[in-house]
Scaffold this motif. Structure first.
Motif, PDB file in Angstrom:
ATOM      1  N   UNK A   1      -0.699  -6.223 -17.086  1.00 47.18           N
ATOM      2  CA  UNK A   1      -0.456  -6.890 -15.819  1.00 47.18           C
ATOM      3  C   UNK A   1       0.590  -7.968 -16.055  1.00 47.18           C
ATOM      4  N   UNK A   2       1.281  -8.373 -14.995  1.00 44.65           N
ATOM      5  CA  UNK A   2       2.365  -9.315 -15.219  1.00 44.65           C
ATOM      6  C   UNK A   2       2.741 -10.120 -14.009  1.00 44.65           C
ATOM      7  N   UNK A   3       3.734 -10.993 -14.217  1.00 46.64           N
ATOM      8  CA  UNK A   3       4.274 -11.829 -13.153  1.00 46.64           C
ATOM      9  C   UNK A   3       5.799 -11.715 -13.161  1.00 46.64           C
ATOM     10  N   UNK A   4       6.365 -11.758 -11.971  1.00 49.07           N
ATOM     11  CA  UNK A   4       7.777 -11.483 -11.782  1.00 49.07           C
ATOM     12  C   UNK A   4       8.666 -12.555 -12.424  1.00 49.07           C
TER      13      UNK A   4
ATOM     14  N   UNK B   1       7.254 -15.054  -2.563  1.00 50.79           N
ATOM     15  CA  UNK B   1       7.613 -14.352  -3.796  1.00 50.79           C
ATOM     16  C   UNK B   1       8.522 -13.166  -3.517  1.00 50.79           C
ATOM     17  N   UNK B   2       9.571 -13.034  -4.319  1.00 50.05           N
ATOM     18  CA  UNK B   2      10.392 -11.818  -4.314  1.00 50.05           C
ATOM     19  C   UNK B   2       9.897 -10.939  -5.453  1.00 50.05           C
ATOM     20  N   UNK B   3       9.387  -9.760  -5.108  1.00 50.77           N
ATOM     21  CA  UNK B   3       8.747  -8.899  -6.095  1.00 50.77           C
ATOM     22  C   UNK B   3       9.716  -7.897  -6.718  1.00 50.77           C
ATOM     23  N   UNK B   4      10.594  -7.278  -5.904  1.00 50.52           N
ATOM     24  CA  UNK B   4      11.535  -6.291  -6.421  1.00 50.52           C
ATOM     25  C   UNK B   4      10.822  -5.148  -7.119  1.00 50.52           C
ATOM     26  N   UNK B   5      11.290  -4.771  -8.314  1.00 52.76           N
ATOM     27  CA  UNK B   5      10.678  -3.697  -9.097  1.00 52.76           C
ATOM     28  C   UNK B   5       9.763  -4.241 -10.200  1.00 52.76           C
TER      29      UNK B   5
ATOM     30  N   UNK C   1       0.845  -1.196   0.000  1.00 51.97           N
ATOM     31  CA  UNK C   1       0.000   0.000   0.000  1.00 51.97           C
ATOM     32  C   UNK C   1       0.881   1.247   0.000  1.00 51.97           C
ATOM     33  N   UNK C   2       1.654   1.386  -1.068  1.00 52.84           N
ATOM     34  CA  UNK C   2       2.559   2.518  -1.285  1.00 52.84           C
ATOM     35  C   UNK C   2       2.825   2.571  -2.784  1.00 52.84           C
ATOM     36  N   UNK C   3       3.620   3.537  -3.277  1.00 50.58           N
ATOM     37  CA  UNK C   3       3.782   3.675  -4.723  1.00 50.58           C
ATOM     38  C   UNK C   3       4.392   2.478  -5.450  1.00 50.58           C
ATOM     39  N   UNK C   4       5.007   1.532  -4.745  1.00 48.31           N
ATOM     40  CA  UNK C   4       5.446   0.301  -5.418  1.00 48.31           C
ATOM     41  C   UNK C   4       4.245  -0.436  -5.997  1.00 48.31           C
TER      42      UNK C   4
END
Length: 414
Positions: A301-304, A213-217, A174-177
């Protein structure tokens, strides 16, 4: 006088008999559902509109609500959802099991609202906010502008809203990421009310599961962006974002993420990302509503793509699927992820590779964006610790293919 008594008695008996006959001839109302596939279907999502129910029951007394029973008279777990938030329920939702080609006939009746039985919860939404881990309360609505991470006195449990069912869980930053993460679950119990509190670390395997999951950017597991002039622009909510619970119950839970004044090129657009999670499903549904988009804007939309995996894509029946599978979980074991979108809304696929771009290391789908209609897609996840079928790609693929088959052949309401 004696004859008068006999005549009066006979008259009363006739009237009484008529009333009993009238009572016994009240017609039982039914609603039927048909599985048109030659396969068994478990936890099939069913929605019955208010209008459909009224067409069968004719009317519903003010102090009552509809109720559905099986052939044995057992009440089937259901919920009534007020999607418009006007105090009047709009839909009845339930989940049913079917054998191949089965038609299920159910009794439709009414019950006093206060007499509705308590059903075992199988879906959950949780957004806990406070000043620290020991001072948190749940909210059903929350606004933000800018970046709340800059406020040291504000604590978000799990960093934002989270949602789950008896199979899997997810969370929003719940932030700009504005990314979406996955909670792999090893239990059917609902656990997210307590995750992120106390001393436990949800990045490590616990008795309920973990953040896998590691989301990163990247876009993580289904976050949103807009493709405009060959650029991918993340929906950040910096100017205004709102979280709002729409429905929460034993069968499904729904919430909105509402974004105002998102700048795309020289224009500001508004969009609402509605997320629905049903019991018994390996993922969630997204429905995106737009205002202000132009023809040169498309939904993404996408997946890491941060850990070892192999991408797959296919068109099956009425849908397109983008999939990845490999030892890409944070537990370093098998994890499959997929996005499914209708062929009508699917435009193309792509991969974000640029290291300095806002959105990186993401396989993505490009979809239609219109002010006149919403765009829907599904995000699915299969972790081997949740179910051994996901130890192999073939097991994950079977789940995806089954989902597409069910979407292409919905249960018929009769």
């Amino acid at each position: 006088m004696k004859h008068l008594f006999i005549i009066t008695s006979i008259f009363i008996l006739i009237i009484s008999s008529c009333k009993k006959t009238e009572k016994h001839t009240i017609k039982t109302k039914y609603i039927s559902f048909k599985n048109i596939l030659d396969v068994n279907r478990t936890d099939e999502s069913i929605i019955i509109s208010r209008d459909k129910i009224l067409s069968i029951l004719d009317s519903i007394p003010n102090n009552k609500v509809p109720l559905i029973k099986d052939s044995s008279g057992k009440i089937i777990p259901f919920q009534l959802d007020d999607l418009e938030k006007d105090g009047i329920w709009d839909e009845l939702s339930l989940a049913l099991d079917f054998t191949s080609n089965q038609t299920v006939k159910l009794e439709l009746t009414t019950i006093a609202r206060e007499s509705i039985p308590s059903f075992t919860p199988r879906t959950n939404i949780r957004f806990g906010i406070g000043t620290n881990k020991t001072n948190v309360k749940e909210v059903l609505k929350q606004n933000r502008t800018g970046d709340p991470r800059a406020n040291d006195s504000l604590f978000y449990q799990m960093e934002g809203p989270a949602w789950e069912n008896d199979k899997v869980g997810f969370r929003f930053y719940f932030d700009p990421r504005n990314g979406i993460d996955i909670f792999g679950k090893t239990t059917s119990e609902l656990v997210l009310d307590r995750v992120g509190l106390g001393d436990a670390n949800y990045h490590e395997l616990d008795d309920w599961g973990m953040d896998i999951l590691k989301v990163g950017n990247s876009l993580g597991a289904g976050a949103l962006a807009i493709k405009y002039n060959d650029s991918l622009i993340r929906i950040t909510g910096k100017d205004q974002a709102e979280f709002k619970v729409i429905a929460e119950g034993p069968v499904r839970s729904i919430f909105d993420m509402i974004y105002k004044n998102s700048k795309i090129g020289e224009r500001n657009i508004d969009l609402t990302h509605r997320i629905t999670i049903w019991k018994g499903q390996w993922g969630y549904q997204s429905e995106v509503f737009f205002s202000g988009v132009t023809d040169d804007m498309k939904l993404v939309s996408g997946i890491v793509n941060l850990k070892p995996n192999k991408p797959y894509s296919k068109t099956l029946k009425n849908y397109y699927a983008l999939e990845t599978f490999g030892p890409q979980s944070e537990n370093n074991d098998a994890l499959g992820m997929a996005i499914i979108v209708s062929k009508e809304d699917f435009i193309n696929k792509g991969e974000a590779l640029q290291e300095k771009a806002d959105i990186q290391q993401t396989y993505y789908t490009i979809m239609s964006a219109s002010n006149k209609k919403s765009t829907a897609f599904y995000v699915l996840s299969g972790w081997e610790q949740s179910d051994q079928q996901f130890k192999t790609y073939n097991g994950f693929k079977k789940m995806i293919d089954n989902k597409i088959e069910r979407l292409s052949n919905p249960i018929l309401t009769q």
